[in-house]
Design an enzyme around this catalytic site. Structure first.
Site, short mmCIF file in Angstrom:
data_model
loop_
_atom_site.label_atom_id
_atom_site.label_comp_id
_atom_site.label_asym_id
_atom_site.label_seq_id
_atom_site.Cartn_x
_atom_site.Cartn_y
_atom_site.Cartn_z
N CYS A 189 -15.82 -14.12 18.85
CA CYS A 189 -16.23 -14.08 17.46
C CYS A 189 -17.76 -14.17 17.32
O CYS A 189 -18.45 -13.23 17.66
CB CYS A 189 -15.50 -15.16 16.65
SG CYS A 189 -15.50 -14.84 14.89
N HIS A 236 -9.50 -14.24 18.06
CA HIS A 236 -9.48 -15.60 18.60
C HIS A 236 -8.29 -15.84 19.53
O HIS A 236 -7.28 -16.43 19.12
CB HIS A 236 -9.46 -16.62 17.45
CG HIS A 236 -10.76 -16.74 16.74
ND1 HIS A 236 -11.78 -17.56 17.17
CD2 HIS A 236 -11.23 -16.10 15.64
CE1 HIS A 236 -12.81 -17.45 16.36
NE2 HIS A 236 -12.50 -16.57 15.42
N GLU A 278 -7.97 -17.98 21.77
CA GLU A 278 -7.76 -19.43 21.99
C GLU A 278 -6.81 -20.01 20.95
O GLU A 278 -6.18 -21.05 21.19
CB GLU A 278 -9.11 -20.18 22.00
CG GLU A 278 -9.72 -20.53 20.64
CD GLU A 278 -10.26 -19.32 19.88
OE1 GLU A 278 -10.29 -18.22 20.43
OE2 GLU A 278 -10.66 -19.51 18.70
#
Ligand code: MN
Length: 237
Positions: A109, A213, A215
């Site tokens: 990001c 994202h 994660e």
């Protein structure tokens, strides 16, 4: 020996107290992928960065607030409000030093955007107001699942990781790459043309950036851990 990976973080003043913050999902993902995460504060002594880099096997530029448009020679538009001089300065210096050394680099990001700017690229400061016919890129309620799809191009690290040409990803960004930095190539785009991932054109350098994202997605879908294991594997060499 497990590789040691440095993670960048945000400094922020809340009710008069300055804090260092980083979402734990970034730390957990690196640990789950078999490496040792070390959170790096935004240091004032930039000259110490070389010493830090000597102890790291890889560098992970995490997500966060907007980057100052002054760094790509633009004035801030009214939608660009959350900027941090300290973090910008730390990350740009860190990136330049690490890139010169050829250290493996991952950016997520804001991290992808920082890589692009450090290599001379620019950003759309606000997708909804600057990119005509753009789709939604900012979901807030649940970012563990897919929000929009991306097209992944073959002969890229990202394709090597997922082995899929289409992938549903989450999305929580209002900015994106406009002009690409030097020696970068695009590994994926959403159907409205927004750049969703980049990597190095140079064969001898591992540099991967994604706008989504992984994660957060890894909490629901194990496939997304591969982004981190692939990176950790490069840091082990
Ligand atoms: Mn997106």
């Amino acid at each position: 020996m497990k590789p040691v990976i440095g993670l960048t973080s945000q400094s922020e003043e809340i009710k008069g107290t300055k804090l260092n913050k980083l979402k734990y999902t970034y730390i957990d993902a690196i640990e789950a992928a078999g490496a040792i995460p070390i959170v790096l504060p935004n240091l004032k002594n930039i000259e110490d960065l070389d010493q830090i880099l000597k102890r790291l096997d890889g560098l992970f530029f995490t997500g966060g607030e907007d980057i100052s448009p002054l760094l790509y020679d633009e004035e801030a538009i009214k939608f660009t409000t959350e900027i941090s001089y300290e973090r910008d300065r730390m990350e740009m210096s860190l990136f330049k030093a690490a890139y010169k050394k050829g250290l493996p680099i991952l950016g997520i990001c804001r991290g992808l955007q920082m890589i692009n700017i450090s290599l001379g690229g620019t950003l759309y400061q606000d997708i909804p107001s600057q990119v005509e016919d753009s789709h939604g890129h900012f979901s807030t309620y649940d970012i563990k699942g897919g929000y929009h799809r991306i097209d992944i191009f073959e002969d890229t690290f990202l394709f090597d990781i997922f082995k899929e040409k289409k992938l549903a990803v989450n999305s929580q960004h209002h900015q994106s790459i406009k002009d690409l930095g030097v020696d970068l190539k695009i590994n994926s785009r959403s159907s409205d043309g927004i750049i969703e991932g980049i990597e190095s054109k140079l064969n001898n350098h591992f540099l991967l950036g994604v706008q989504f994202h992984p994660e957060a997605m890894v909490l629901r879908d194990e496939r997304f851990l591969k982004v981190f294991s692939y990176f950790v594997n490069r840091c082990s060499k």
